[in-house]
Design an enzyme around this catalytic site. Sequence first.
Site: not given
Length: 342
Positions: A307, A176, A107, A178
Amino acid sequence: MASVTRAVFGELPSGGGTVEKFQLQSDLLRVDIISWGCTITALEVKDRQGRASDVVLGFAELEGYLQKQPYFGAVIGRVANRIAKGTFKVDGKEYHLAINKEPNSLHGGVRGFDKVLWTPRVLSNGVQFSRISPDGEEGYPGELKVWVTYTLDGGELIVNYRAQASQATPVNLTNHSYFNLAGQASPNINDHEVTIEADTYLPVDETLIPTGEVAPVQGTAFDLRKPVELGKHLQDFHLNGFDHNFCLKGSKEKHFCARVHHAASGRVLEVYTTQPGVQFYTGNFLDGTLKGKNGAVYPKHSGFCLETQNWPDAVNQPRFPPVLLRPGEEYDHTTWFKFSVA
């Protein structure tokens, strides 16, 4: 039409600057995004009864985002996902990145795009963030100008990523977030129904680097072309969870990626993208130690990520879609998160 308001979210330590929060609101959605990491900190969606709940994991205060945490809601770059052993070659020259997830670079490195302050510009229906990633940042070649634009259109949150490079460099940007469609404080995502529009996926080695094989999903746990109830599916296949790239069927135009339905609330998330892949991640590394919004704790499998991305480690895999951005070219990808009830 969406309205946009801005406010101070917090101050970075040691005079590092002011982090602002931008609230985008339509009749169907409310989204909070901060200038630290272009991070989505809240996303309120109504259920079939018209009750709104926040469906993304995260923190109420800036301090939460400054601690060690699993990229909640952030934009990831210069390269999302893993680069094997943190090394790659461009035009014969070898580059070495920070190793921040042994033995690989993950990342964007130690201080990726998620851990920097971006410059905001308010739009009529959203907000655009920009920054210049200097030559050599985290070991990557060349200067990279980046723009990330969030816009709201009814029940749709649209994220556009653009970049221009001064020399050839890999670029792969994603968000990213959630999600938990039952609400961000719900203990798991087992009752979510998931569909992913992919005939193939990328098997990985023990360090989660793709082996190079592009494997058919047919007859495997990775066949999500028809809806599966996540908890039961993981149990049936004795899986710890998903953390894999699914190879999407679409072209470089907008195409369907995934659909997640939470039957109890009626909430539906559909994802469309211009990208060739999506990392479906089921929060396998969440362990309940982080304290989130409204005192929520986030145990394993309490959120999922979709993603959208180029395929992981593409810079080292000649058969994967090209990931290099060269001077004079423009990186331009869009992902649509569409919320509804059913």
